[in-house]
Design a protein around this motif. Structure first.
Motif, short mmCIF file in Angstrom:
data_model
loop_
_atom_site.label_atom_id
_atom_site.label_comp_id
_atom_site.label_asym_id
_atom_site.label_seq_id
_atom_site.Cartn_x
_atom_site.Cartn_y
_atom_site.Cartn_z
N VAL A 174 0.84 -1.20 0.00
CA VAL A 174 0.00 0.00 0.00
C VAL A 174 0.88 1.24 0.00
CG1 VAL A 174 -1.80 1.28 1.20
CG2 VAL A 174 -1.82 -1.23 1.21
N MET A 175 0.72 2.06 -1.03
CA MET A 175 1.50 3.28 -1.15
C MET A 175 0.67 4.48 -0.70
SD MET A 175 3.35 2.65 -4.82
CE MET A 175 1.79 2.31 -5.64
N THR A 176 1.23 5.30 0.15
CA THR A 176 0.51 6.48 0.64
C THR A 176 1.30 7.77 0.42
OG1 THR A 176 1.44 6.19 2.86
CG2 THR A 176 -0.69 5.13 2.39
N SER A 177 2.45 7.69 -0.24
CA SER A 177 3.27 8.88 -0.44
C SER A 177 4.12 8.71 -1.69
CB SER A 177 4.18 9.12 0.76
OG SER A 177 5.15 8.08 0.87
N GLN A 178 4.70 9.82 -2.14
CA GLN A 178 5.62 9.76 -3.27
C GLN A 178 6.83 8.91 -2.93
OE1 GLN A 178 5.13 11.06 -6.39
NE2 GLN A 178 6.99 9.95 -6.96
N ALA A 179 7.26 8.97 -1.67
CA ALA A 179 8.41 8.16 -1.27
C ALA A 179 8.11 6.67 -1.40
CB ALA A 179 8.80 8.50 0.17
N ASP A 180 6.88 6.28 -1.02
CA ASP A 180 6.47 4.88 -1.18
C ASP A 180 6.50 4.48 -2.65
OD1 ASP A 180 6.08 4.63 1.54
OD2 ASP A 180 3.91 4.94 1.43
#
Length: 392
Positions: free
Chosen positions: A140-146
């Motif tokens: 699950v990605m929640t940010s640009q960093a992810d």
């Protein structure tokens, strides 16, 4: 892998190759049949096809096939090719080795033929190094960093799988699978194709129809995947279907006493399980070495609503809430670390997070399927389930 896309189409030069230009090279090779080792009542065989269809007399890969003969030869119409069981990465041979899910009338009138698509299982299986695969970030990605982590991981895994698999790795697109289908059709002695495909397998059927429109007798596209959608459109429509399916499950539990959760607030129970999973406190019966993540619990909610198997779903949720363990509980959902070299289907990097956010906005409360939308990139209308197999 919950946030990965399937392999891209080959370049324009490859896509321009038509079946009429190339499949004659494979027609004369034929299929070598014999009893299946796992199930002697079923025939197993192989068909050599070009790794690169632009070089029809070049290096080959052996496609694995399995066949159950029509039960009434006098009523036989021909061969029914179970085009592709989906995934991508599921085995069509395994489907034939199990008892058939087709009606008695279909089995009476058709030889049922399945195959492992190129790069899958027995057909030159795609291989990647386990240690590289195990570097997979949280799905699950929640940010640009992810997202950046996923891009870097996908590039590293892509390079590793390509190195471990060899030349076949660059020729795993749907157009090449469609050419393989036509070679199988010809080798079976059929003038026209009769086929059944599921989920991701419907992409190969659609490609076949575009490439060989005059070679089709009949096609069934089960749980169709619409390749005209962009990634965001796919995520949102898939998420909407997941939510609708979960709502139907809840409504069934409210009205039917066969549901072991009848009379309970199923949505509240589900949210409680998700919160427990988020805290790392949810465990599958008999598996105390690793907790069930919220992501994998969401995936469980997806697959149990596909067929659907609501009685089973209710029993599983009750068990996770401290209830009795049914005999058919199955294995934990999701995937964990692996050992050695892992044969697996190649899937590419995830879409940007705004695509997932759009799905979440559509579905803010219950099953949070925006986080699992496109878990295996099946189509919007799911009509199938791998029985008691909950791994993504």
């Amino acid at each position: 892998m919950a946030t990965l896309l399937s392999a891209p189409m080959a370049g324009a030069a490859n896509a321009a190759i038509t079946g009429e230009d190339v499949t004659d090279a494979a027609d004369k090779r034929g299929i070598i049949w014999g009893p299946c080792e796992e199930e002697p009542t079923v025939e197993c065989g192989t068909l050599a096809v070009p790794i690169d269809w632009s070089k029809p007399y070049g290096a080959t890969v052996k496609l694995a096939l399995a066949r159950r003969w029509a039960t009434d030869p006098s009523a036989r119409i021909g061969s029914l090719l179970t085009t592709n069981p989906g995934g991508p990465g599921n085995s069509g041979v395994n489907d034939i080795l199990r008892p058939s899910g087709f009606s008695e009338d279909v089995q009476r009138r058709f030889d049922i033929v399945g195959y492992d698509p190129r790069g899958v299982a027995r057909s030159g299986s795609t291989t990647c190094t386990a240690s590289v695969y195990n570097e997979m970030p949280y799905p699950v990605m929640t940010s640009q960093a992810d997202y950046d982590k996923w891009v870097a991981f996908a590039a590293k895994l892509h390079a590793d799988c390509r190195k471990q698999t060899g030349p076949l790795y660059d020729h795993l697109d749907s157009a090449n699978v469609a050419r393989d289908m036509d070679a199988i059709r010809a080798a079976l002695g059929e003038d026209k194709l009769t086929s059944y495909g599921v989920s991701y397998g419907t992409l190969a059927q659609q490609m076949y129809a575009e490439m060989y429109p005059n070679r089709i007798r009949a096609m069934v596209l089960d749980s169709n995947m619409d390749h005209s959608l962009n990634v965001k459109g796919f995520q949102v429509t898939e998420a909407a279907t997941v939510q609708d399916s979960f709502d139907e499950f809840v409504a069934w539990c409210e009205r039917d006493t066969d549901c072991v959760l009848h009379g309970r607030d199923v949505k509240a129970l589900w949210r409680g399980l998700l919160e427990k999973a988020d805290r790392g406190e949810l465990y599958w019966p008999g598996f105390t070495d690793r907790p069930v993540s919220a992501h994998n619990l969401l995936w469980l909610g997806v697959v149990l609503n596909e067929a659907p198997v609501w009685r089973q779903e209710a029993k599983v949720l009750l068990t996770l809430d401290g209830g009795p363990v049914p005999d058919d509980m199955g294995n934990p959902p999701g995937n964990g670390p692996v050992d050695g070299d892992l044969p697996l289907p190649f899937r590419r990097s995830a879409p940007p997070t705004d695509h997932q956010a759009a799905a979440r906005r559509l579905l803010p409360v219950d099953v949070r399927p925006g986080e699992t939308a496109g878990a295996d990139h099946r189509g919007v209308d799911h009509g199938h389930l791998r029985r008691r197999h909950y791994a993504s």
